[in-house]
Design a protein around this motif. Structure first.
Motif, PDB file in Angstrom:
ATOM      1  N   ILE A  99      22.776 -17.937   7.177  1.00 44.83           N
ATOM      2  CA  ILE A  99      22.144 -16.679   7.568  1.00 44.83           C
ATOM      3  C   ILE A  99      22.268 -15.725   6.393  1.00 44.83           C
ATOM      4  O   ILE A  99      23.373 -15.453   5.920  1.00 44.83           O
ATOM      5  CB  ILE A  99      22.816 -16.072   8.833  1.00 44.83           C
ATOM      6  CG1 ILE A  99      22.706 -17.039   9.998  1.00 44.83           C
ATOM      7  CG2 ILE A  99      22.216 -14.717   9.142  1.00 44.83           C
ATOM      8  CD1 ILE A  99      23.452 -16.600  11.223  1.00 44.83           C
ATOM      9  N   LYS A 100      21.153 -15.231   5.914  1.00 37.91           N
ATOM     10  CA  LYS A 100      21.157 -14.291   4.803  1.00 37.91           C
ATOM     11  C   LYS A 100      20.877 -12.900   5.327  1.00 37.91           C
ATOM     12  O   LYS A 100      19.956 -12.678   6.079  1.00 37.91           O
ATOM     13  CB  LYS A 100      20.106 -14.677   3.761  1.00 37.91           C
ATOM     14  CG  LYS A 100      20.400 -15.986   3.075  1.00 37.91           C
ATOM     15  CD  LYS A 100      19.376 -16.279   2.004  1.00 37.91           C
ATOM     16  CE  LYS A 100      19.699 -17.602   1.335  1.00 37.91           C
ATOM     17  NZ  LYS A 100      18.697 -17.937   0.314  1.00 37.91           N
ATOM     18  N   VAL A 101      21.687 -11.940   4.911  1.00 36.85           N
ATOM     19  CA  VAL A 101      21.521 -10.558   5.322  1.00 36.85           C
ATOM     20  C   VAL A 101      21.015  -9.791   4.109  1.00 36.85           C
ATOM     21  O   VAL A 101      21.620  -9.806   3.045  1.00 36.85           O
ATOM     22  CB  VAL A 101      22.861  -9.967   5.828  1.00 36.85           C
ATOM     23  CG1 VAL A 101      22.688  -8.516   6.195  1.00 36.85           C
ATOM     24  CG2 VAL A 101      23.375 -10.779   6.989  1.00 36.85           C
ATOM     25  N   LYS A 102      19.895  -9.099   4.258  1.00 42.86           N
ATOM     26  CA  LYS A 102      19.334  -8.302   3.181  1.00 42.86           C
ATOM     27  C   LYS A 102      19.795  -6.862   3.345  1.00 42.86           C
ATOM     28  O   LYS A 102      19.858  -6.336   4.455  1.00 42.86           O
ATOM     29  CB  LYS A 102      17.810  -8.365   3.213  1.00 42.86           C
ATOM     30  CG  LYS A 102      17.262  -9.741   2.943  1.00 42.86           C
ATOM     31  CD  LYS A 102      15.768  -9.721   2.942  1.00 42.86           C
ATOM     32  CE  LYS A 102      15.224 -11.130   2.691  1.00 42.86           C
ATOM     33  NZ  LYS A 102      13.773 -11.151   2.718  1.00 42.86           N
ATOM     34  N   SER A 103      20.097  -6.237   2.241  1.00 44.78           N
ATOM     35  CA  SER A 103      20.534  -4.834   2.286  1.00 44.78           C
ATOM     36  C   SER A 103      19.318  -3.948   2.549  1.00 44.78           C
ATOM     37  O   SER A 103      18.196  -4.256   2.164  1.00 44.78           O
ATOM     38  CB  SER A 103      21.226  -4.445   1.006  1.00 44.78           C
ATOM     39  OG  SER A 103      20.320  -4.568  -0.067  1.00 44.78           O
ATOM     40  N   GLN A 104      19.512  -2.771   3.141  1.00 49.39           N
ATOM     41  CA  GLN A 104      18.407  -1.880   3.528  1.00 49.39           C
ATOM     42  C   GLN A 104      18.265  -0.716   2.558  1.00 49.39           C
ATOM     43  O   GLN A 104      17.992   0.394   2.944  1.00 49.39           O
ATOM     44  CB  GLN A 104      18.653  -1.366   4.934  1.00 49.39           C
ATOM     45  CG  GLN A 104      18.626  -2.446   5.970  1.00 49.39           C
ATOM     46  CD  GLN A 104      18.884  -1.886   7.358  1.00 49.39           C
ATOM     47  OE1 GLN A 104      19.135  -0.706   7.545  1.00 49.39           O
ATOM     48  NE2 GLN A 104      18.784  -2.761   8.348  1.00 49.39           N
TER      49      GLN A 104
END
Length: 105
Positions: A99-104
């Motif tokens: 699971i990759k989380v992208k910064s906002q």
């Protein structure tokens, strides 16, 4: 020389007029002997204490190694799978996904 040896053997050097010097020397030597004996007993106590502590360290080290080997066996995948089979769980046949989380920003 012969007279002084007889004086020592008979003990007349302790009761003569100038015996105070002799008594002081005898008391001093006796005091030194007592200190030497006490020091020897103290050293013996320390040697026994060191030996006892070495044995205790060896026992603790063997208990640590035993515990570590048990933990290594419990952490093995085969051991975990067998414990989970007892509870009705089985390993997944589908591989996990990342699971990759992208910064906002």
């Amino acid at each position: 020389m012969k007279k002084s040896i007889y004086s020592i053997l008979k003990g007349t050097f302790l009761v003569s007029d100038d015996s105070f010097k002799n008594w002081r020397m005898i008391l001093f030597i006796s005091g030194l002997a007592i200190v030497m004996i006490a020091s020897s007993h103290s050293a013996d106590k320390k040697v026994y204490e060191i030996a006892r502590l070495k044995n205790e360290v060896n026992e603790m080290r063997s208990a640590f190694i035993d515990g570590r080997s048990k933990l290594m066996r419990l952490k093995m995948e085969s051991a975990v799978v067998s414990k989970m089979k007892e509870k009705g769980l089985s390993p997944s046949v589908i591989p996990p996904k990342k699971i990759k989380v992208k910064s906002q920003n």
